[in-house]
Design an enzyme around this catalytic site. Structure first.
Site, PDB file in Angstrom:
ATOM      1  N   LYS A  51     -15.160  -2.529   0.387  1.00 27.98           N
ATOM      2  CA  LYS A  51     -14.575  -1.931  -0.823  1.00 27.98           C
ATOM      3  C   LYS A  51     -15.532  -1.947  -1.999  1.00 27.98           C
ATOM      4  O   LYS A  51     -15.510  -1.044  -2.835  1.00 27.98           O
ATOM      5  CB  LYS A  51     -13.278  -2.657  -1.210  1.00 27.98           C
ATOM      6  CG  LYS A  51     -12.110  -2.299  -0.312  1.00 27.98           C
ATOM      7  CD  LYS A  51     -10.801  -2.637  -0.983  1.00 27.98           C
ATOM      8  CE  LYS A  51      -9.615  -2.331  -0.098  1.00 27.98           C
ATOM      9  NZ  LYS A  51      -8.363  -2.807  -0.662  1.00 27.98           N
ATOM     10  N   LYS A  72     -10.843   3.962  10.591  1.00 24.49           N
ATOM     11  CA  LYS A  72      -9.435   3.614  10.401  1.00 24.49           C
ATOM     12  C   LYS A  72      -8.726   4.686   9.563  1.00 24.49           C
ATOM     13  O   LYS A  72      -9.334   5.234   8.642  1.00 24.49           O
ATOM     14  CB  LYS A  72      -9.445   2.273   9.655  1.00 24.49           C
ATOM     15  CG  LYS A  72      -8.165   1.553   9.534  1.00 24.49           C
ATOM     16  CD  LYS A  72      -8.392   0.230   8.810  1.00 24.49           C
ATOM     17  CE  LYS A  72      -8.623   0.428   7.315  1.00 24.49           C
ATOM     18  NZ  LYS A  72      -8.599  -0.804   6.534  1.00 24.49           N
ATOM     19  N   LYS A  90      -5.883   5.250   3.103  1.00 26.58           N
ATOM     20  CA  LYS A  90      -5.435   6.034   1.957  1.00 26.58           C
ATOM     21  C   LYS A  90      -6.594   6.551   1.134  1.00 26.58           C
ATOM     22  O   LYS A  90      -6.434   7.452   0.329  1.00 26.58           O
ATOM     23  CB  LYS A  90      -4.433   5.256   1.095  1.00 26.58           C
ATOM     24  CG  LYS A  90      -4.796   3.845   0.738  1.00 26.58           C
ATOM     25  CD  LYS A  90      -3.604   3.147   0.060  1.00 26.58           C
ATOM     26  CE  LYS A  90      -3.313   1.809   0.694  1.00 26.58           C
ATOM     27  NZ  LYS A  90      -2.010   1.278   0.362  1.00 26.58           N
TER      28      LYS A  90
HETATM   29  P1  TYM Z   1      -2.394  -2.378   2.504  1.00 27.12           P
HETATM   30  O1  TYM Z   1      -1.539  -1.997   1.366  1.00 27.12           O
HETATM   31  O2  TYM Z   1      -3.786  -1.866   2.579  1.00 27.12           O
HETATM   32  O3  TYM Z   1      -1.699  -1.959   3.856  1.00 27.12           O
HETATM   33  C1  TYM Z   1      -0.351  -2.316   4.123  1.00 27.12           C
HETATM   34  C2  TYM Z   1      -0.204  -2.664   5.596  1.00 27.12           C
HETATM   35  O4  TYM Z   1      -0.590  -1.560   6.412  1.00 27.12           O
HETATM   36  C3  TYM Z   1      -1.508  -1.984   7.388  1.00 27.12           C
HETATM   37  N1  TYM Z   1      -2.440  -0.876   7.686  1.00 27.12           N
HETATM   38  C4  TYM Z   1      -2.657  -0.385   8.912  1.00 27.12           C
HETATM   39  N2  TYM Z   1      -2.138  -0.711  10.101  1.00 27.12           N
HETATM   40  C5  TYM Z   1      -2.556   0.005  11.179  1.00 27.12           C
HETATM   41  N3  TYM Z   1      -3.458   1.028  11.091  1.00 27.12           N
HETATM   42  C6  TYM Z   1      -3.996   1.388   9.908  1.00 27.12           C
HETATM   43  N4  TYM Z   1      -4.860   2.384   9.832  1.00 27.12           N
HETATM   44  C7  TYM Z   1      -3.593   0.665   8.746  1.00 27.12           C
HETATM   45  N5  TYM Z   1      -3.916   0.761   7.425  1.00 27.12           N
HETATM   46  C8  TYM Z   1      -3.205  -0.189   6.800  1.00 27.12           C
HETATM   47  C9  TYM Z   1      -2.226  -3.162   6.767  1.00 27.12           C
HETATM   48  O5  TYM Z   1      -2.811  -3.990   7.744  1.00 27.12           O
HETATM   49  C10 TYM Z   1      -1.100  -3.844   6.029  1.00 27.12           C
HETATM   50  O6  TYM Z   1      -0.379  -4.693   6.897  1.00 27.12           O
HETATM   51  N6  TYM Z   1      -3.905  -7.045   1.717  1.00 27.12           N
HETATM   52  C11 TYM Z   1      -2.775  -6.255   2.117  1.00 27.12           C
HETATM   53  C12 TYM Z   1      -1.559  -6.431   1.226  1.00 27.12           C
HETATM   54  C13 TYM Z   1      -1.129  -7.838   1.009  1.00 27.12           C
HETATM   55  C14 TYM Z   1      -0.530  -8.696   1.951  1.00 27.12           C
HETATM   56  C15 TYM Z   1      -0.267  -9.922   1.275  1.00 27.12           C
HETATM   57  C16 TYM Z   1      -0.212  -8.561   3.305  1.00 27.12           C
HETATM   58  C17 TYM Z   1      -1.214  -8.520  -0.164  1.00 27.12           C
HETATM   59  N7  TYM Z   1      -0.680  -9.775  -0.001  1.00 27.12           N
HETATM   60  C18 TYM Z   1       0.297 -11.005   1.928  1.00 27.12           C
HETATM   61  C19 TYM Z   1       0.369  -9.657   3.948  1.00 27.12           C
HETATM   62  C20 TYM Z   1       0.621 -10.864   3.265  1.00 27.12           C
HETATM   63  C21 TYM Z   1      -3.184  -4.794   2.081  1.00 27.12           C
HETATM   64  O7  TYM Z   1      -4.123  -4.422   1.468  1.00 27.12           O
HETATM   65  O8  TYM Z   1      -2.370  -3.967   2.694  1.00 27.12           O
END
Ligand code: TYM
Length: 348
Positions: free
Chosen positions: A117, A209, A212
């Site tokens: 990032k 992957k 967004k």
């Molecule tokens: P974020 O907002 O990027 O994504 C949310 C969830 O979607 C999953 N994800 C995917 N799964 C499969 N294939 C993909 N291409 C894909 N893109 C995204 C992510 O793995 C995630 O589960 N750091 C986290 C948010 C967070 C969090 C937490 C999660 C903040 N605090 C505590 C768990 C526990 C994140 O950026 O998710």
């Protein structure tokens, strides 16, 4: 015995997509049958990237409501489970500070997502982006959660959360005991990375992957896409010239085929092997038509409900306020305990 509690979060940064849905949200919905679940819209995490990327205050509010609407539309019950946005519970930021003093610089330096990032201009990345995984550990451990459903890309962050929990438990072992707690004050949270779509790939490039931030909208199916957009994106999705194999091992070294089969499997709730038994030997054109029908049938009602909820911001914000109140009660107890364990004098 520690109670089994689920925590997970999704960032309100726009473009919620099929990867978020199949990798995470589908599992959020399933787990509510067996666990107490807390699902958080992580707005504090959203602002770790530059303002033009997260969009500014109005966009943040809109995106926060949109993720909340997606949770509700997917089938998470806001009455029996907790849905809230992170900034409404002060404990997330408070516990992060304590964990900043537990986590080691070397641990954070290994985080691959920061490197991706921050890109080449690392000197210009925010401190928040660097500290992102510590805030994530605080999110989970503030509720002493035991299980964390996420996509594959969050695995390294989950390992860091376990390291922080373990180091806190060790560093403060004597104080934890003298305050009357079990020696493992924080549980070591388990990642729940399951299903046929833990890593949904870009529709344009099976090596990337689905994300967004991909500049090509054709790389992903957004949860806001209508039936026509879904159909076009699936029809244009990259494939290879071979027909589909009839067994899973035939998907090796065919990332685009593997991805579409994984998406089909996840949307239909069937194992990949089962999908291949049905479509093995078929050309992609026929398979894609079936995938379009399935995706539209599954995502159509979700999108429609999200649109309906977008017209009712009062209700959505009420869900968040109510969830924040219930989350806050649990969080306050942890913060009280942590203050006593660390040695901060607090109002009795
Ligand atoms: P974020 O907002 O990027 O994504 C949310 C969830 O979607 C999953 N994800 C995917 N799964 C499969 N294939 C993909 N291409 C894909 N893109 C995204 C992510 O793995 C995630 O589960 N750091 C986290 C948010 C967070 C969090 C937490 C999660 C903040 N605090 C505590 C768990 C526990 C994140 O950026 O998710």
């Amino acid at each position: 015995m520690t109670i089994q509690r689920v925590f997970s979060g999704v960032q309100p940064t726009g473009n919620l997509h099929l990867g978020n849905y199949l990798g995470a949200i589908v599992n959020f919905v399933k787990l509510q049958a067996t666990h107490n679940c807390i699902y958080c819209v992580v707005d504090l995490h959203a602002i770790t990237v530059p303002i033009p990327v997260w969009g500014g205050p109005d966009e943040l509010r809109r995106n926060t409501r949109e993720v909340t609407a997606a949770f509700i539309a997917a089938g998470i019950d806001p009455k029996t489970q907790v849905i809230f946005n992170q900034s409404q519970v002060a404990g997330h930021a408070e516990l992060t500070w304590v964990f900043n003093c537990v986590a080691r610089l070397g641990w954070l330096n290994r985080m691959t997502q920061f490197k991706e990032k921050a890109g080449k201009d690392r000197e210009n990345a925010s401190i928040g982006l660097y500290d992102y995984p510590v805030l994530m550990a605080a999110d989970i451990l503030l509720y002493r959660a035991t299980h964390v459903p996420v996509g594959e890309d969050q695995k390294q962050h989950l390992e860091l959360s376990r390291d922080i929990a373990q180091k806190f438990n060790n560093d403060f072992a004597a104080s934890i005991a003298s305050n009357g707690h079990n020696d493992k004050y924080f549980p070591l949270p388990e990642p729940v990375i399951t299903g046929p779509a833990t890593r949904v790939m870009s529709l344009r490039d099976g090596a990337k992957k689905m994300s967004k931030s991909d500049p090509s909208d054709y790389s992903r199916i957004n949860l806001s896409d209508d039936a026509d957009a879904i159909a076009q994106k699936i029809r244009k999705a990259k494939t290879d010239p071979e027909p589909l194999p009839s067994e899973e091992k035939g998907l090796e070294a065919r990332p685009e085929a593997d991805n579409l089969v994984g998406i089909f499997a996840a949307l239909s709730g069937r194992p990949k092997a089962d999908v291949l038994r049905e479509f093995g030997g078929a050309q992609f054109s026929g398979f894609k038509s079936n995938l379009v029908d399935l995706a539209v049938a599954k995502l159509g009602p979700l999108t429609a409900e999200m649109k309906r909820l977008a017209q009712d911001p009062g209700y959505v914000e009420q869900v968040l306020a109510d969830g924040a109140e219930r989350a806050g009660t649990i969080a306050e107890q942890t913060i009280r305990d942590v203050k006593d364990i660390v040695g901060f004098i607090r109002k009795q």
